[in-house]
Design an enzyme around this catalytic site. Structure first.
Site, PDB file in Angstrom:
ATOM      1  N   VAL A  97      64.259  19.693  27.348  1.00  0.00           N
ATOM      2  CA  VAL A  97      65.697  18.994  26.780  1.00  0.00           C
ATOM      3  C   VAL A  97      65.482  18.047  25.669  1.00  0.00           C
ATOM      4  O   VAL A  97      66.471  18.104  24.831  1.00  0.00           O
ATOM      5  CB  VAL A  97      66.272  18.309  27.955  1.00  0.00           C
ATOM      6  CG1 VAL A  97      67.586  17.521  27.762  1.00  0.00           C
ATOM      7  CG2 VAL A  97      66.598  19.625  29.185  1.00  0.00           C
ATOM      8  N   CYS A  98      64.362  17.355  26.011  1.00  0.00           N
ATOM      9  CA  CYS A  98      64.354  16.122  24.829  1.00  0.00           C
ATOM     10  C   CYS A  98      63.861  16.858  23.499  1.00  0.00           C
ATOM     11  O   CYS A  98      63.826  16.084  22.440  1.00  0.00           O
ATOM     12  CB  CYS A  98      63.368  15.103  25.214  1.00  0.00           C
ATOM     13  SG  CYS A  98      61.687  15.546  25.322  1.00  0.00           S
ATOM     14  N   GLY A  99      63.722  18.082  23.426  1.00  0.00           N
ATOM     15  CA  GLY A  99      63.014  18.742  22.237  1.00  0.00           C
ATOM     16  C   GLY A  99      61.270  18.835  22.048  1.00  0.00           C
ATOM     17  O   GLY A  99      60.959  19.506  21.249  1.00  0.00           O
TER      18      GLY A  99
END
Length: 176
Positions: free
Chosen positions: A149-151
């Site tokens: 999700v955070c990349g």
């Protein structure tokens, strides 16, 4: 009747536990859900109560000795997703919430499916904790590699719900 106990912890992948619980109950397996307080920041108790038809416990001290009641019901104790925080608690015998206390009380097979940031997953402390749990006989479902999700990219994504479900069913059938 023995039940599959799914312990949900504080990871963004907690929403995938909803699919796991739904699929297990659709297949006719008895499922009970317990959660850490942090997990309730991602998915509400009522979601799992609707999926299982059973109350969901978060606080060990609401009534009675929940960790003992739950461990007596469990054919399998599966922590899905298992956050880095909970993983550390389990590996080091820390029992400061319902999930970690129930883990220590359990005599049934235990499975954990880690889900966390790739940096957290690859950290030496996390790898040490995983190695300790394996020595303790815990079944580990290795996370997938990918973008989280955070990349960030790497290992840490929750393994597929189908694979986790398959492993849980195998353990459950070995106990009933």
């Amino acid at each position: 009747m023995k039940e599959i106990v799914i312990a949900v912890t504080g990871s963004i992948a907690a929403y995938k536990s909803c699919e796991l619980v739904r699929n297990l109950t659709k297949e006719g397996f008895p499922v009970r859900v317990i959660m850490t307080k942090n997990a309730t920041n991602f998915v509400g108790k009522i979601t799992f109560e609707a999926l299982t038809g059973k109350s969901v416990r978060v606080d060990e001290f609401d009534t009675g000795m929940a960790h003992i009641e739950i461990k007596n019901l469990a054919s399998v104790f599966a922590v899905v997703p298992c956050s880095a925080n909970t993983l550390g608690k389990l590996a080091n015998g820390i029992a400061d919430d319902l999930v970690s206390s129930t883990y220590l009380a359990c005599t049934c097979p235990v499975l954990v499916a880690p889900s966390m940031n790739p940096g957290m997953y690859s950290h030496k402390a996390t790898q040490r904790n995983l190695a300790q749990l394996e020595l303790d006989g815990v079944k580990i479902v290795t996370p997938d590699k990918g973008v989280v999700v955070c990349g960030d990219e790497g290992y840490g994504k929750l393994a597929s719900v189908d694979l986790i479900m398959e492993k849980i069913i195998q353990l459950h059938k070995s106990q009933v």
